[in-house]
Motif scaffolding. Sequence first.
Motif, PDB file in Angstrom:
ATOM      1  N   ARG A   1     -34.537  -9.284 -18.019  1.00 39.92           N
ATOM      2  CA  ARG A   1     -33.326  -9.364 -17.202  1.00 39.92           C
ATOM      3  C   ARG A   1     -32.885  -7.970 -16.740  1.00 39.92           C
ATOM      4  N   ARG A   2     -33.166  -6.955 -17.559  1.00 39.14           N
ATOM      5  CA  ARG A   2     -32.622  -5.623 -17.316  1.00 39.14           C
ATOM      6  C   ARG A   2     -33.517  -4.741 -16.456  1.00 39.14           C
TER       7      ARG A   2
ATOM      8  N   LEU B   1     -42.772  -3.441 -15.537  1.00 37.16           N
ATOM      9  CA  LEU B   1     -43.148  -3.049 -16.898  1.00 37.16           C
ATOM     10  C   LEU B   1     -43.089  -1.532 -17.087  1.00 37.16           C
ATOM     11  N   ARG B   2     -43.299  -0.773 -16.029  1.00 36.62           N
ATOM     12  CA  ARG B   2     -43.235   0.688 -16.166  1.00 36.62           C
ATOM     13  C   ARG B   2     -41.814   1.161 -16.488  1.00 36.62           C
ATOM     14  N   GLN B   3     -40.839   0.274 -16.327  1.00 34.51           N
ATOM     15  CA  GLN B   3     -39.450   0.634 -16.606  1.00 34.51           C
ATOM     16  C   GLN B   3     -39.017   0.304 -18.034  1.00 34.51           C
ATOM     17  N   VAL B   4     -39.925  -0.233 -18.840  1.00 31.83           N
ATOM     18  CA  VAL B   4     -39.569  -0.537 -20.228  1.00 31.83           C
ATOM     19  C   VAL B   4     -39.195   0.766 -20.921  1.00 31.83           C
TER      20      VAL B   4
ATOM     21  N   ALA C   1     -32.983 -15.102 -25.886  1.00 30.94           N
ATOM     22  CA  ALA C   1     -33.138 -13.680 -26.213  1.00 30.94           C
ATOM     23  C   ALA C   1     -33.189 -12.801 -24.974  1.00 30.94           C
ATOM     24  N   LEU C   2     -33.361 -13.385 -23.805  1.00 30.35           N
ATOM     25  CA  LEU C   2     -33.512 -12.603 -22.572  1.00 30.35           C
ATOM     26  C   LEU C   2     -32.376 -11.597 -22.327  1.00 30.35           C
ATOM     27  N   PRO C   3     -31.103 -11.973 -22.476  1.00 31.04           N
ATOM     28  CA  PRO C   3     -30.038 -10.998 -22.187  1.00 31.04           C
ATOM     29  C   PRO C   3     -29.960  -9.851 -23.199  1.00 31.04           C
TER      30      PRO C   3
ATOM     31  N   HIS D   1     -32.761  -8.545 -25.123  1.00 37.49           N
ATOM     32  CA  HIS D   1     -34.002  -7.809 -25.356  1.00 37.49           C
ATOM     33  C   HIS D   1     -34.513  -7.249 -24.033  1.00 37.49           C
ATOM     34  N   ALA D   2     -35.144  -6.091 -24.118  1.00 40.79           N
ATOM     35  CA  ALA D   2     -35.680  -5.481 -22.900  1.00 40.79           C
ATOM     36  C   ALA D   2     -36.790  -6.326 -22.307  1.00 40.79           C
ATOM     37  N   LEU D   3     -37.540  -7.005 -23.174  1.00 41.51           N
ATOM     38  CA  LEU D   3     -38.702  -7.786 -22.737  1.00 41.51           C
ATOM     39  C   LEU D   3     -38.875  -8.963 -23.680  1.00 41.51           C
ATOM     40  N   VAL D   4     -39.233 -10.119 -23.127  1.00 42.04           N
ATOM     41  CA  VAL D   4     -39.459 -11.319 -23.941  1.00 42.04           C
ATOM     42  C   VAL D   4     -40.789 -11.938 -23.524  1.00 42.04           C
ATOM     43  N   ALA D   5     -41.663 -12.154 -24.501  1.00 40.84           N
ATOM     44  CA  ALA D   5     -42.939 -12.830 -24.250  1.00 40.84           C
ATOM     45  C   ALA D   5     -42.729 -14.326 -24.467  1.00 40.84           C
TER      46      ALA D   5
END
Length: 266
Positions: A116-117, A121-124, A187-189, A191-195
């Motif tokens: 969401r944020r 992926l390069r922005q993680v 968990a999306l809001p 966590h930076a990333l969700v699998a």
Amino acid sequence: MHWWSERWSIAWICAWLLLAQVLGMSIARADAPRVVRIAVVAHSDRELVDAAATQNSGASVRLQAVAFPDAAAARRALAAQRVDASIAEDAQALAGDASLCAAAYTVTYPMGLYARRIGALRQVPLDATVAVPADRAGQGRALLLLQNHGLIRIDANAGLQPRVRDIVDNPRKLRVEPVPASRLAAALPHHALVAMPFAVADAAGLAPARDALGIEDARVPWANALAVRASECHADWVRAAVRVLHSPAMKAFILTHFQDSVRRPW
């Protein structure tokens, strides 16, 4: 005498007509396509079988979807010969059952990396928290997906079901948090990333091709498979069913109907 001969002739004609009708029905039955009952669980699998049945009407088999509540019920029905085949499980899930044969791949329901944020992926960011499925198979699949996109590196000896402890290189110092599948979308809001597995993302209104920052390739080891009983793995009807599922019409259907979010591994 003439009257008797006439009656005898009429009787013979009727007998021949009846025989011709019976033979005609037998020939028609012999020419009719064999119905192949296929166990499905996901709605998308039902759509796949229904499309295969309607778009390949001249084939020697006619596929028919039979719905089950979960993959375990579909497998029990296959073992009990209540269905002829199943497309409810991936090839890895089937690998441990010697009574079954994975006759061919069907489609891949790709796991995706969602956020969401950030928009790529390069922005993680450094020290970001990444949610992955808590179950063993899902967690391993997510970690391999993170590795394929260059975010971590996993011990080469970990196989297809690595755990968080198998991460040997983590340049962004990501904190990988196992989360039950039922809570991944929530968990999306946070966590930076969700699998997310395909089914979880789909239930949350997310499409891998449209919404994921990274998804699996079609030819991952978790592509779904057409499962049949091992004794029938090389039967003519199985080969015919595979031809229907892999026909040019089905290739076009998978691409257009699922808008590239369901992948074709063949």
